[in-house]
Design a protein around this motif. Structure first.
Motif, PDB file in Angstrom:
ATOM      1  N   SER A 153      22.265  79.921  89.752  1.00 50.07           N
ATOM      2  CA  SER A 153      21.126  79.322  89.053  1.00 50.07           C
ATOM      3  C   SER A 153      20.202  78.711  90.092  1.00 50.07           C
ATOM      4  O   SER A 153      20.558  77.732  90.749  1.00 50.07           O
ATOM      5  CB  SER A 153      21.607  78.257  88.064  1.00 50.07           C
TER       6      SER A 153
ATOM      7  N   GLU B 257      16.206  75.879  88.661  1.00 47.09           N
ATOM      8  CA  GLU B 257      16.246  75.259  87.338  1.00 47.09           C
ATOM      9  C   GLU B 257      15.751  73.819  87.430  1.00 47.09           C
ATOM     10  O   GLU B 257      15.740  73.216  88.495  1.00 47.09           O
ATOM     11  CB  GLU B 257      17.675  75.306  86.792  1.00 47.09           C
TER      12      GLU B 257
ATOM     13  N   THR C 266      24.139  76.251  92.306  1.00 46.30           N
ATOM     14  CA  THR C 266      22.972  75.711  91.611  1.00 46.30           C
ATOM     15  C   THR C 266      22.067  75.003  92.611  1.00 46.30           C
ATOM     16  O   THR C 266      22.493  74.069  93.291  1.00 46.30           O
ATOM     17  CB  THR C 266      23.390  74.742  90.490  1.00 46.30           C
TER      18      THR C 266
ATOM     19  N   THR D 255      21.978  86.504  87.477  1.00 46.29           N
ATOM     20  CA  THR D 255      21.332  85.380  88.156  1.00 46.29           C
ATOM     21  C   THR D 255      20.118  84.925  87.357  1.00 46.29           C
ATOM     22  O   THR D 255      19.396  85.742  86.777  1.00 46.29           O
ATOM     23  CB  THR D 255      20.910  85.797  89.572  1.00 46.29           C
TER      24      THR D 255
END
Length: 256
Positions: free
Chosen positions: A61, A64, A91, A42
């Motif tokens: 993720s 980010e 994400t 991760t």
């Protein structure tokens, strides 16, 4: 509790009982609350605040920078509440200065594998994104909403509480509270009756919401005309106010 191969920036603030798996990467300006589990591989970047008892599975993720060409590296944020489950390859991205500078996730949500929440979204409590559901930037998803697998949501859309979007749908306009949508583009298919029964709504409340749905979607009225007819009914059926509010706040227009 922290695997020897995990890479953790000294500036990260991690509660004592957090579990971090092999090869996970935790950047600076990351805060992780008590009881959270971070899976192998991760990546969590900051500024990101993660609450208590979250489960983040391998290859996710989190935090980010966003996929917005306007983004130029500003220190925007991702805020995640408590008791969420974030499955493989999900994400969740930070906000932009063009909005509130943060993406916000509530409590008790389930993000299934490959789901995506873009910059500046606000996700409420008990929300479910099934596998590969994709939410573009600046969207609002209210409590208990469910997005089926492979659903795509256009930027700036709002999805009301207890709404249900069927698998493979494309959401181009706002979805009122309690409504079921399906298709490309997503079109209305009635009130989310089964979901409301499971969450304890009474027979009278569901009946009132079904009538409100018919007023908006089946009686050839404009939205303004439909709202004028529904407002006097709120005194007897308070749950209608949630439906009305979700229609009246619409920025893109409701899907009809």
């Amino acid at each position: 509790m922290i695997h020897s191969t995990a890479i953790i920036d000294p500036a990260a603030r991690i509660a004592d009982d957090v579990t971090i798996g092999p090869y996970a990467v935790i950047g600076p300006d990351v805060v992780i609350g008590e009881g959270t589990e971070v899976g192998p591989h991760t990546v969590i970047k900051g500024p990101t605040v993660i609450g208590k008892r979250n489960r983040i599975f391998q290859f996710a993720s989190v935090g980010e920078e966003c996929q917005d060409l306007k983004y130029k590296g500003e220190p925007t944020r991702l805020i995640i509440g408590d008791d969420n489950t974030i499955r493989e390859f999900t994400t969740l991205q930070r906000g932009t200065i063009q909005d509130a500078e943060e993406t916000r996730i509530g409590n008790h949500c389930l993000f299934m594998a490959y789901s995506h929440v873009a910059h500046d979204c606000i996700v409420g409590d008990h929300v479910i994104l099934a596998n590969s559901a994709q939410v573009a930037g600046h969207c609002v998803i209210d409590d208990h909403a469910i997005l089926g697998g492979n659903t795509g949501v256009h930027q700036f859309c709002q999805i009301g509480t207890h709404a249900f979007v069927g698998a493979g749908s494309t959401v181009l306009k706002d979805i009122p509270a309690f409504v079921t949508m399906q298709g490309y583009p997503a079109t209305p298919h009635g009130i989310n009756v089964e979901g409301l029964k499971r969450r304890g709504y009474s027979r009278d409340a569901i009946k009132a919401l079904r009538q409100a749905y018919k007023t908006v979607y089946r009686e050839s009225k404009t939205v303004t005309e439909a709202m004028a007819e529904l407002h006097p009914m709120v005194a007897e059926h308070p749950e209608l106010q949630v439906f009305i509010d979700s229609v009246e706040r619409s920025r893109r227009g409701i899907a009809r």
